[in-house]
Design a protein around this motif. Structure first.
Motif, PDB file in Angstrom:
ATOM      1  N   LEU A  71       4.199  35.658  13.807  1.00 57.07           N
ATOM      2  CA  LEU A  71       2.918  35.785  13.108  1.00 57.07           C
ATOM      3  C   LEU A  71       2.114  36.971  13.630  1.00 57.07           C
ATOM      4  CD1 LEU A  71       1.801  32.043  12.866  1.00 57.07           C
ATOM      5  CD2 LEU A  71       2.716  33.486  11.043  1.00 57.07           C
ATOM      6  N   SER A  72       2.150  37.204  14.945  1.00 56.92           N
ATOM      7  CA  SER A  72       1.375  38.310  15.509  1.00 56.92           C
ATOM      8  C   SER A  72       1.956  39.663  15.130  1.00 56.92           C
ATOM      9  CB  SER A  72       1.313  38.196  17.038  1.00 56.92           C
ATOM     10  OG  SER A  72       2.610  38.273  17.598  1.00 56.92           O
ATOM     11  N   ASN A  99      -3.052  41.646   9.992  1.00 54.80           N
ATOM     12  CA  ASN A  99      -3.963  40.855   9.160  1.00 54.80           C
ATOM     13  C   ASN A  99      -4.153  41.460   7.781  1.00 54.80           C
ATOM     14  OD1 ASN A  99      -4.420  38.923  11.079  1.00 54.80           O
ATOM     15  ND2 ASN A  99      -6.284  39.852  11.877  1.00 54.80           N
ATOM     16  N   THR A 134      -3.443  33.722  10.718  1.00 47.74           N
ATOM     17  CA  THR A 134      -3.239  34.560  11.915  1.00 47.74           C
ATOM     18  C   THR A 134      -4.432  34.600  12.870  1.00 47.74           C
ATOM     19  OG1 THR A 134      -4.036  36.538  10.739  1.00 47.74           O
ATOM     20  CG2 THR A 134      -1.674  36.074  10.644  1.00 47.74           C
ATOM     21  N   ILE A 154      -4.187  33.059  16.868  1.00 43.34           N
ATOM     22  CA  ILE A 154      -3.077  33.397  17.772  1.00 43.34           C
ATOM     23  C   ILE A 154      -3.573  33.737  19.173  1.00 43.34           C
ATOM     24  CG2 ILE A 154      -1.271  35.108  18.196  1.00 43.34           C
ATOM     25  CD1 ILE A 154      -0.789  35.187  15.185  1.00 43.34           C
TER      26      ILE A 154
END
Length: 340
Positions: free
Chosen positions: A181-182, A186, A211, A214
């Motif tokens: 996800l990181s 964004n 996101t 995190i």
């Protein structure tokens, strides 16, 4: 040289009251009371809290003060400068309704258009009241701020605490999910949400939900790994407490300071994220208002009507600076190593 003798009469034994010798003169304070005393000593944090409170109240009350709605248009009243009763008579304040032409001539826009109403922060190119739109846009920014805080404190804390406390294969799998996800920016997530949904507050909310937590999860995991082998956690395990109760009753309360500090630093980033998306056209769409859309609209006419950009830019700067100041004050107050 002969030393002077000191007579016994010059000495008297100290009279100690056993009851008073064990008396604690300073009141006993718990962790949060001690932290609040430290925050109160930080003038910047206190002033910032007051400003945030005022802006929050204005965001709730402001759109109802002038009698105009944020989407009401009146083309005959377009691009009017700020004009405030009483203050319009003060020559050195920019609230007299005057504008300057390119050749340097100064004229009163209200008299030229025969407008008797007062627009406290002026109007935009469609004749919409900027005072109402400004506080409506501040509502959106504060909504994004508190949304980011809620996501951090719910998803990020729970995810990080479980990952760090359970450890082993579970921790490895959960950390690989975070790394995936990181690795997705964004902005890419927002664009995908915009393709699936209409640009607006819903797509920004989903992007933050996917996101935004995190960083908090990683910080909480690191703290839990440090605390889970402490004596009080081992004692709780010996007494038969379940993992869930150990996390909720022992670890999370001891991480409250870290959670609050990281949440407060997340808020300005989320506000700037929303403003940036609205500025590039991926945020709220007309006629909806946010500080980002107001800055975008004001930027287009900056040379002619600078107030349309300066006012919302000042408000968003105040919000971000104040939240950062409060976060700094809380960090100093909640850190046990910061002692006077």
């Amino acid at each position: 040289m002969e030393q002077e003798k000191i007579a016994k009469e010059m000495f008297s034994p100290a009279q100690l009251d056993s009851a008073k010798s064990e008396e604690i003169s300073k009141p006993s304070l718990n962790y949060w009371q001690d932290a609040w005393l430290r925050v109160k000593k930080n003038k910047g944090a206190i002033v910032s809290l007051v400003i945030i409170a005022i802006l929050t109240i204005m965001a709730l009350v402001g759109p109802h003060l002038t009698g105009h709605t944020y989407e009401e248009q009146n083309l005959q009243h377009n691009n009017l400068p700020p004009r405030i009763p009483v203050l319009e008579n003060v020559s050195w304040l920019p609230f007299d309704g005057n504008l300057t032409r390119k050749n340097g001539d100064v004229y009163n826009a209200y008299e030229q258009k025969n407008v008797e109403e007062y627009y406290w922060f002026g109007t935009d190119s469609l004749g919409r009241d900027l005072f109402t739109r400004l506080w409506k846009g501040t509502q959106v920014s504060l909504y994004i701020a508190f949304l980011a805080a809620a996501i951090d404190m719910i998803i990020g804390v729970i995810y990080g605490a479980i990952s760090g406390f359970v450890g082993g294969r579970t921790d490895n799998i959960m950390q690989r999910v975070i790394e995936i996800l990181s690795g997705i920016p964004n902005l890419v997530v927002v664009i995908l949400m915009t393709i699936l949904l209409d640009p607006g507050i819903l797509s920004i909310t989903l992007a933050l939900t996917i996101t935004g937590w995190i960083t908090m999860a990683r910080v909480i995991r690191a703290q839990v790994l440090k605390l889970k082998n402490q004596e009080y956690v081992l004692a709780a395990r010996t007494l038969g407490l379940s993992n869930g109760k150990i996390i909720s009753k022992h670890l999370v309360p001891n991480l409250a300071g870290v959670i609050i500090i990281n949440t407060m630093f997340t808020i300005p980033s989320a506000i700037f994220f929303e403003a940036f998306l609205s500025f590039i056209g991926l945020g709220l769409q007309p006629p909806d208002a946010s500080l980002g859309t107001l800055i975008d609209e004001g930027f287009k006419v900056l040379q002619l009507y600078p107030y349309q950009m300066i006012i919302p830019a000042t408000v968003i700067s105040l919000i971000m600076i104040c939240f950062n100041m409060v976060a700094d004050g809380l960090r100093d107050a909640l850190d046990p190593k910061m002692r006077d």
